[in-house]
Design a protein around this motif. Structure first.
Motif, mmCIF file in Angstrom:
data_model
loop_
_atom_site.group_PDB
_atom_site.id
_atom_site.type_symbol
_atom_site.label_atom_id
_atom_site.label_comp_id
_atom_site.label_asym_id
_atom_site.label_seq_id
_atom_site.Cartn_x
_atom_site.Cartn_y
_atom_site.Cartn_z
ATOM 1 N N VAL A 316 0.840 -1.211 0.000
ATOM 2 C CA VAL A 316 0.000 0.000 0.000
ATOM 3 C C VAL A 316 0.875 1.261 0.000
ATOM 4 C CG1 VAL A 316 -1.872 -1.247 1.138
ATOM 5 C CG2 VAL A 316 -0.375 0.198 2.524
ATOM 6 N N HIS A 317 2.053 1.183 0.623
ATOM 7 C CA HIS A 317 3.006 2.299 0.615
ATOM 8 C C HIS A 317 3.484 2.580 -0.819
ATOM 9 C CE1 HIS A 317 6.624 4.496 2.375
ATOM 10 N NE2 HIS A 317 7.063 4.201 1.155
ATOM 11 N N GLU A 318 3.964 1.546 -1.501
ATOM 12 C CA GLU A 318 4.513 1.761 -2.851
ATOM 13 C C GLU A 318 3.431 2.227 -3.828
ATOM 14 O OE1 GLU A 318 7.516 1.950 -2.741
ATOM 15 O OE2 GLU A 318 8.129 0.579 -1.140
ATOM 16 N N ALA A 320 0.761 4.034 -2.993
ATOM 17 C CA ALA A 320 0.477 5.446 -2.699
ATOM 18 C C ALA A 320 1.483 6.358 -3.410
ATOM 19 C CB ALA A 320 0.514 5.678 -1.189
ATOM 20 N N HIS A 321 2.712 5.858 -3.557
ATOM 21 C CA HIS A 321 3.727 6.644 -4.275
ATOM 22 C C HIS A 321 3.356 6.890 -5.736
ATOM 23 C CE1 HIS A 321 7.081 7.280 -1.591
ATOM 24 N NE2 HIS A 321 7.276 6.000 -1.338
ATOM 25 N N GLN A 322 2.473 6.094 -6.311
ATOM 26 C CA GLN A 322 2.112 6.351 -7.711
ATOM 27 C C GLN A 322 1.531 7.764 -7.841
ATOM 28 O OE1 GLN A 322 3.080 3.985 -10.022
ATOM 29 N NE2 GLN A 322 3.921 3.038 -8.173
ATOM 30 N N ASN A 339 7.282 12.602 -0.837
ATOM 31 C CA ASN A 339 7.080 11.209 -1.257
ATOM 32 C C ASN A 339 6.876 10.309 -0.044
ATOM 33 O OD1 ASN A 339 7.889 12.417 -3.641
ATOM 34 N ND2 ASN A 339 9.611 11.044 -4.020
ATOM 35 N N GLU A 340 7.880 10.306 0.839
ATOM 36 C CA GLU A 340 7.915 9.288 1.897
ATOM 37 C C GLU A 340 6.962 9.589 3.056
ATOM 38 O OE1 GLU A 340 9.019 6.727 1.003
ATOM 39 O OE2 GLU A 340 10.501 7.231 -0.544
ATOM 40 N N GLY A 341 6.819 10.861 3.404
ATOM 41 C CA GLY A 341 5.863 11.199 4.456
ATOM 42 C C GLY A 341 4.445 10.836 4.035
HETATM 43 ZN ZN LIG Z 1 8.523 5.067 0.016
#
Ligand SMILES: [Zn+2]
Length: 463
Positions: A316-318, A320-322, A339-341
């Protein structure tokens, strides 16, 4: 651009205009060797805007050799006598500009190309580079000491290049501020599968080789490109919401981890499409590869690559980065918290959606777990410094910032802000100031104290 051009015309009748007219017809100059990122002064290049890459790569897993030809279509943004590309280590055997042989020189990771004739400002041109060698992964402190980039596997290669390893396998303007579309053609030994960005155009066997053509029609940062090759079980279909899915899993990992990569990918893509705005790309998916030396996964555009880390929360993290990172990309690497936050906050939203833990409780757990004298609080999230740009504070304090913001402006404004952000900067670049301004506009509140405390200063903020 159009503003300065009309200003030049408007001034033509005045004495001052003669200077501008002279400037406009002045001698061509070299493009800058970097795009202006203080963390990576040599990455990206000045004087042109990359528009489209045609990447042709042939990879021989037994020797590790890559033979490639890259044709970059770009637009000159100044009158260019020469310009640079980023390319690390590989040998270049020929360069052409608009189909005509051009001179080139190498200096470290910079390659300078001198066309036969200067390129006028605004001119769209192509530069083709023929090159080859054995790409080597990068290392150092940036990715927690892990190797990254072009990484040989038992049956092919695993390719994950954030932040600066794209130029270890293709010549480029290797910075997210210079996004472009891609056609990626991969030649690999017959029997292997080559997986890349966007949608599959064609794949066929001929002789002892497999030829595969992928097309990414949406702008993409260089570090999000992949050409991952190996033995894969491929499953395709559509999410319940109708988005095409392509999931490739290394057969040796089929039963490990116990996570349904296909199912979680489909569900998370659809859910984020409701929360963050329409899915920005033509296909979603995953590449799950056996690469234990890569201690990370990466949000490769349209198909994150997963190595040692495979679980629902990583997926789900990766994904969301889309939206946060891939579609809306950083303008400079100091803004990685955008990106990461956000991707970390998405993990909290996922748990909330699943009914396992509220984002507020995730916030409190992270906040309370770290005493005020913890080194964690000593990172300035909005400028974390190059070698610590992926430190845990960028992820966790970044996510905490979003929860504090949500509680200040309320759920209604907060869940208007997220899709407004992805809509406003879709396929482009943005920075922290852009986000602060949008948050203030959407909420109708002044928020400089909140962001000042959470992003621009160190120390543990009081609640
Ligand atoms: Zn990330």
């Amino acid at each position: 651009m159009s503003l300065s051009r009309s200003a030049r015309l408007g001034a033509a009748a005045t004495a001052a205009a003669s200077f501008l007219v002279v400037a406009a017809s002045s001698a061509p100059t070299p493009g800058a060797p970097g795009i202006g990122d203080p963390y990576f002064p040599q990455l990206g290049n000045g004087g042109y805007d990359a528009r489209h890459y045609d990447l042709d790569v042939a990879y021989a897993p037994d020797t590790g050799r890559l033979d490639g030809r890259t044709t970059l279509t770009a637009r000159a943004t100044q009158k260019l006598s020469s310009f640079d590309l980023d390319l690390q280590r590989l040998e270049v055997t020929g360069v052409q500009v608009d189909g005509r042989r051009a001179e080139f020189s190498r200096d470290g990771d910079e390659m300078t190309v001198t066309p036969r004739r200067a390129l006028s400002e605004g001119r769209v041109f192509t530069v083709s580079v023929t090159y080859g060698g054995v790409p080597e992964p990068l290392g150092g402190p940036i990715i927690f000491g892990s190797a990254y980039g072009w990484m040989k596997t038992g049956d092919g290669v695993f390719v994950a290049c954030e932040p600066n390893a794209a130029s270890t396998w293709f010549p480029s303007s290797d910075h997210p501020a210079d996004k472009a579309t891609y056609d990626i053609r991969i030649k690999a030994p017959r029997g292997l599968t080559a997986v890349s960005n966007g949608r599959l155009v064609s794949t066929y066997d001929k002789g002892g080789s497999t030829y595969t053509h992928w097309r990414e029609s949406k702008p993409m940062a260089t570090y999000l490109a992949t050409a991952t090759i190996g033995k894969f079980d491929v499953r395709t279909g559509r999410t319940p919401g109708g988005i095409p899915v392509y999931v490739a899993v290394d057969p040796v990992l089929k039963n490990s981890g116990g996570v349904d990569v296909y199912g979680v990918t489909a569900a998370a893509t659809d859910y984020w499409s409701q929360v963050f705005g329409p899915y920005p790309f033509e296909e979603t998916g995953a590449i799950v590869d056996d690469m234990p030396q890569a201690g990370f996964s990466l949000e490769v555009q349209s198909k994150p690559v997963y190595s040692a880390v495979r679980n629902e929360t990583t997926i789900v993290h990766e994904l969301a980065h889309q939206w946060f990172g891939d579609s809306v990309s950083v303008a400079r690497w100091k803004d990685t918290w955008l990106n990461e936050g956000f991707a970390t906050y998405a993990q909290w939203l996922w748990a909330e959606h699943q009914g396992t833990r509220s984002a507020h409780d995730s916030f409190l757990a992270g906040y309370n777990a770290r005493p005020a004298d913890s080194a964690f609080w000593q990172t300035e999230v909005a400028d974390p410094q190059r070698d610590t740009m992926f430190s845990s504070a960028v992820y966790q304090r970044g996510a905490m910032t979003l929860q504090v913001l949500r509680e200040r402006i309320g759920d209604k404004a907060f869940f208007e802000l997220l899709p407004a952000w992805t809509r406003l900067h879709r396929y482009g670049n943005a920075d922290t100031d852009d986000f602060v301004r949008l948050a203030e506009r959407v909420s109708g509140r002044r928020l400089d104290d909140l962001f000042g405390t959470w992003l621009f200063t160190t120390g543990k903020p009081a609640l």
